[in-house]
Structures are given as C-alpha cells and as structure tokens.
Design a protein around this motif. Structure first.
Motif, PDB file in Angstrom:
ATOM      1  N   LYS A  88      49.408  48.849  46.879  1.00 23.80           N
ATOM      2  CA  LYS A  88      49.353  47.403  47.118  1.00 23.80           C
ATOM      3  C   LYS A  88      48.046  47.096  47.833  1.00 23.80           C
ATOM      4  CE  LYS A  88      53.670  47.095  45.774  1.00 23.80           C
ATOM      5  NZ  LYS A  88      53.992  46.631  44.395  1.00 23.80           N
ATOM      6  N   MET A  89      47.439  45.969  47.533  1.00 26.21           N
ATOM      7  CA  MET A  89      46.159  45.625  48.136  1.00 26.21           C
ATOM      8  C   MET A  89      46.087  44.128  48.417  1.00 26.21           C
ATOM      9  SD  MET A  89      42.288  46.666  46.955  1.00 26.21           S
ATOM     10  CE  MET A  89      42.436  46.099  45.267  1.00 26.21           C
ATOM     11  N   ILE A  90      45.588  43.806  49.603  1.00 28.47           N
ATOM     12  CA  ILE A  90      45.299  42.423  49.976  1.00 28.47           C
ATOM     13  C   ILE A  90      43.838  42.355  50.402  1.00 28.47           C
ATOM     14  CG2 ILE A  90      45.745  40.564  51.621  1.00 28.47           C
ATOM     15  CD1 ILE A  90      48.620  41.461  51.775  1.00 28.47           C
ATOM     16  N   THR A  91      43.110  41.416  49.831  1.00 34.06           N
ATOM     17  CA  THR A  91      41.711  41.186  50.191  1.00 34.06           C
ATOM     18  C   THR A  91      41.578  39.758  50.704  1.00 34.06           C
ATOM     19  OG1 THR A  91      40.977  42.660  48.424  1.00 34.06           O
ATOM     20  CG2 THR A  91      39.338  41.179  49.335  1.00 34.06           C
ATOM     21  N   TYR A  92      40.780  39.570  51.756  1.00 37.50           N
ATOM     22  CA  TYR A  92      40.449  38.211  52.171  1.00 37.50           C
ATOM     23  C   TYR A  92      38.943  38.103  52.363  1.00 37.50           C
ATOM     24  CZ  TYR A  92      39.854  39.522  57.128  1.00 37.50           C
ATOM     25  OH  TYR A  92      39.418  40.078  58.308  1.00 37.50           O
ATOM     26  N   HIS A  93      38.438  36.889  52.232  1.00 45.04           N
ATOM     27  CA  HIS A  93      37.003  36.655  52.419  1.00 45.04           C
ATOM     28  C   HIS A  93      36.819  35.275  53.031  1.00 45.04           C
ATOM     29  CE1 HIS A  93      32.872  37.995  50.796  1.00 45.04           C
ATOM     30  NE2 HIS A  93      32.704  37.227  51.857  1.00 45.04           N
ATOM     31  N   GLY A  94      36.061  35.221  54.121  1.00 42.65           N
ATOM     32  CA  GLY A  94      35.754  33.945  54.750  1.00 42.65           C
ATOM     33  C   GLY A  94      34.762  33.151  53.927  1.00 42.65           C
ATOM     34  N   LEU A  95      35.068  31.883  53.701  1.00 39.27           N
ATOM     35  CA  LEU A  95      34.186  31.054  52.878  1.00 39.27           C
ATOM     36  C   LEU A  95      32.923  30.628  53.619  1.00 39.27           C
ATOM     37  CD1 LEU A  95      36.744  28.837  50.928  1.00 39.27           C
ATOM     38  CD2 LEU A  95      35.675  30.994  50.270  1.00 39.27           C
ATOM     39  N   ALA A  96      32.882  30.842  54.946  1.00 39.20           N
ATOM     40  CA  ALA A  96      31.660  30.555  55.706  1.00 39.20           C
ATOM     41  C   ALA A  96      30.895  31.837  56.015  1.00 39.20           C
ATOM     42  CB  ALA A  96      32.004  29.812  56.993  1.00 39.20           C
ATOM     43  N   ASP A  97      31.148  32.882  55.259  1.00 34.28           N
ATOM     44  CA  ASP A  97      30.484  34.172  55.472  1.00 34.28           C
ATOM     45  C   ASP A  97      28.988  34.037  55.194  1.00 34.28           C
ATOM     46  OD1 ASP A  97      29.561  36.823  55.374  1.00 34.28           O
ATOM     47  OD2 ASP A  97      31.415  37.562  54.499  1.00 34.28           O
ATOM     48  N   PRO A  98      28.132  34.332  56.186  1.00 32.12           N
ATOM     49  CA  PRO A  98      26.688  34.242  55.973  1.00 32.12           C
ATOM     50  C   PRO A  98      26.053  35.581  55.580  1.00 32.12           C
ATOM     51  CG  PRO A  98      27.096  34.501  58.296  1.00 32.12           C
ATOM     52  CD  PRO A  98      28.442  34.565  57.617  1.00 32.12           C
ATOM     53  N   SER A  99      26.877  36.607  55.390  1.00 30.25           N
ATOM     54  CA  SER A  99      26.339  37.931  55.072  1.00 30.25           C
ATOM     55  C   SER A  99      26.627  38.354  53.640  1.00 30.25           C
ATOM     56  CB  SER A  99      26.912  38.978  56.037  1.00 30.25           C
ATOM     57  OG  SER A  99      26.567  38.677  57.368  1.00 30.25           O
ATOM     58  N   ILE A 100      27.856  38.178  53.193  1.00 28.91           N
ATOM     59  CA  ILE A 100      28.256  38.539  51.830  1.00 28.91           C
ATOM     60  C   ILE A 100      28.860  37.300  51.189  1.00 28.91           C
ATOM     61  CG2 ILE A 100      29.745  40.001  50.410  1.00 28.91           C
ATOM     62  CD1 ILE A 100      29.689  42.062  52.670  1.00 28.91           C
ATOM     63  N   THR A 101      28.381  36.931  50.028  1.00 28.58           N
ATOM     64  CA  THR A 101      28.843  35.691  49.410  1.00 28.58           C
ATOM     65  C   THR A 101      30.285  35.831  48.916  1.00 28.58           C
ATOM     66  OG1 THR A 101      27.922  36.365  47.281  1.00 28.58           O
ATOM     67  CG2 THR A 101      26.531  35.032  48.693  1.00 28.58           C
ATOM     68  N   ASN A 103      31.934  34.427  46.581  1.00 26.10           N
ATOM     69  CA  ASN A 103      32.147  34.443  45.142  1.00 26.10           C
ATOM     70  C   ASN A 103      31.951  35.823  44.527  1.00 26.10           C
ATOM     71  OD1 ASN A 103      32.997  31.821  44.569  1.00 26.10           O
ATOM     72  ND2 ASN A 103      30.915  31.037  44.653  1.00 26.10           N
ATOM     73  N   SER A 104      31.301  36.731  45.245  1.00 25.18           N
ATOM     74  CA  SER A 104      31.193  38.092  44.739  1.00 25.18           C
ATOM     75  C   SER A 104      32.549  38.785  44.813  1.00 25.18           C
ATOM     76  CB  SER A 104      30.149  38.877  45.527  1.00 25.18           C
ATOM     77  OG  SER A 104      30.496  38.956  46.904  1.00 25.18           O
ATOM     78  N   THR A 105      33.335  38.497  45.851  1.00 26.40           N
ATOM     79  CA  THR A 105      34.679  39.059  45.966  1.00 26.40           C
ATOM     80  C   THR A 105      35.605  38.428  44.944  1.00 26.40           C
ATOM     81  OG1 THR A 105      34.302  39.426  48.326  1.00 26.40           O
ATOM     82  CG2 THR A 105      36.569  39.527  47.570  1.00 26.40           C
ATOM     83  N   LEU A 106      35.455  37.129  44.729  1.00 23.22           N
ATOM     84  CA  LEU A 106      36.261  36.462  43.702  1.00 23.22           C
ATOM     85  C   LEU A 106      35.946  37.036  42.326  1.00 23.22           C
ATOM     86  CD1 LEU A 106      38.218  34.281  42.766  1.00 23.22           C
ATOM     87  CD2 LEU A 106      36.303  32.657  42.771  1.00 23.22           C
ATOM     88  N   ARG A 107      34.698  37.325  42.084  1.00 21.73           N
ATOM     89  CA  ARG A 107      34.308  37.929  40.802  1.00 21.73           C
ATOM     90  C   ARG A 107      35.027  39.258  40.603  1.00 21.73           C
ATOM     91  NH1 ARG A 107      28.239  40.245  39.306  1.00 21.73           N
ATOM     92  NH2 ARG A 107      28.837  41.326  37.419  1.00 21.73           N
ATOM     93  N   TYR A 108      35.081  40.078  41.658  1.00 17.49           N
ATOM     94  CA  TYR A 108      35.763  41.364  41.554  1.00 17.49           C
ATOM     95  C   TYR A 108      37.251  41.174  41.253  1.00 17.49           C
ATOM     96  CZ  TYR A 108      37.798  45.849  42.761  1.00 17.49           C
ATOM     97  OH  TYR A 108      38.502  47.017  42.709  1.00 17.49           O
ATOM     98  N   TYR A 109      37.884  40.232  41.944  1.00 20.16           N
ATOM     99  CA  TYR A 109      39.313  39.985  41.703  1.00 20.16           C
ATOM    100  C   TYR A 109      39.550  39.554  40.257  1.00 20.16           C
ATOM    101  CZ  TYR A 109      44.016  38.140  42.160  1.00 20.16           C
ATOM    102  OH  TYR A 109      45.356  37.891  41.979  1.00 20.16           O
ATOM    103  N   LYS A 110      38.676  38.701  39.742  1.00 20.16           N
ATOM    104  CA  LYS A 110      38.817  38.258  38.350  1.00 20.16           C
ATOM    105  C   LYS A 110      38.633  39.419  37.380  1.00 20.16           C
ATOM    106  CE  LYS A 110      37.418  33.411  38.908  1.00 20.16           C
ATOM    107  NZ  LYS A 110      36.382  32.396  38.551  1.00 20.16           N
TER     108      LYS A 110
END
Length: 204
Positions: A88-101, A103-110
């Motif tokens: 099982k895996m849960i990923t989260y990403h802050g939308l105000a992240d100034p280091s890693i965009t 949408n790159s994490t969303l791309r991986y999930y897709k």
C-alpha cells in the motif's frame, strides 16, 4: 522542458533571492539551483550561469537529466509486483513546494494509473494546498496520513479524507480535510451537529 511551480510557491526560494517588505528583490550569492548546476553539471564553481543562451541552458538541463535521472528520479511506474505483494502506498505533495514541482508527482501517479488497473486499491495521492516542501506554509501538515497508511496495511481499512488544520489569513486556524486525487473536499451544509471535522466534509 519540465513542469513549472504552482501559485503560492515562494519563487524567491527557487531563484535564490531576498525580498524586502516593499517588494524589492535582490539575488543572493548562490541559490540551491545554481549550486547544483555549478557543482554537479558545469563542474565549475566560477562559471557565470546568469548569462546563458537558450542553447546553453538547454544543454545544462539535458546534462543534468543524463547524469542524475537514474539515481534521484522516481520514474519507475511499473509497480505491479508491489501491488501483487499486497503493498500500500500514500503520496502527498505540497502545492506551494518551491523545490520540486507538484505536477511531476501527479505525472508519476497518472503513469502508474495507466499501467496498473484499479490503482486506488493500493495507491492514493494527496495534493496539499498551501504546503511547502514537505512542511511549512499555511496549508496544514498532513500528519494523519501515516496512521491511515498503517490502518490500511494492518486492517485493510482506508479512510479517504485526511484531516488537516490550516492557517487563515486573519491568523486563526480552520479544520479541513484532504482528499485523494482527483477528488476534492466539499463542505457539507448545515454542519452544526457534526461530532468531528470529517463529518462536515465529503470527498467528491
């Protein structure tokens, strides 16, 4: 060439600048991004990367990808065996992240979603408005996700909504919930008789 940052990300952090209250910004001596390029890509700490041509910039980017993608890029979307093993895996990403965009994490999930059927049976992805790079910002720290992951693994139960406490512009706080992408949190009205924050929100 790659995804940009979301509204709310502190671009002064990205660009390596210091800004005053009157809106005046000046570059610092070295930003994190500049250090990476000088130290690991150009391999010349005295290089001037503020006057690059478009072709030179493109070449730096491609060299960075070629050199480090294999060791720092999370790009393996074929995780069938992880799924088959009961992972099982849960990923989260802050939308105000100034280091890693984000949408790159969303791309991986897709990409995982396209390769593995019924992806939500074992993988959930949460986007956290106002959260910086893993922590910080007004969006609220998703501190309950680990306990939810543990319950999912040990008991087979997975709550979609995850409570967070966000900081309001008027210096107060408000309890809200996060929902797994692509669902969004919808506040239920009326909500006067709710016994918890989760009772006031639905993920739709």
């Amino acid at each position: 060439m790659w995804y940009g940052f979301e509204i709310g990300a502190k671009l002064s952090t990205v660009a390596g600048t210091t800004c005053s209250n009157n809106g005046t910004c000046v570059p610092t001596e070295r930003s994190t991004a500049a250090f990476w390029y000088l130290e690991y890509v150009a391999r010349d700490l005295t290089a001037n990367i503020t006057t690059l041509s478009r072709a030179q910039y493109d070449q730096l980017y491609l060299t960075l990808k070629k050199t480090f993608a294999g060791s720092v890029e999370a790009s393996e979307a074929r995780i069938d065996r992880f799924h088959e093993a009961g992972g099982k895996m849960i990923t989260y990403h802050g939308l105000a992240d100034p280091s890693i965009t984000p949408n790159s994490t969303l791309r991986y999930y897709k990409e995982v979603s396209e390769l593995v059927p019924n992806v939500t049976d074992f993988y959930r992805y949460y986007r956290v408005p106002g959260l910086g790079h893993c922590w910080g910002g007004n969006g609220g720290q998703p501190v309950h996700l680990f306990d939810q992951l543990r319950q999912w693994v040990e008991n087979g139960t997975m709550l979609e909504a995850s409570p967070v406490t966000v900081t309001l512009p008027i210096n107060g706080t408000m309890d809200e919930v996060l929902c797994p992408w692509p669902k969004q949190a919808v506040l239920q009205q009326p909500c006067a008789n709710a016994t918890s924050t989760l009772d006031c929100w639905l993920c739709r």
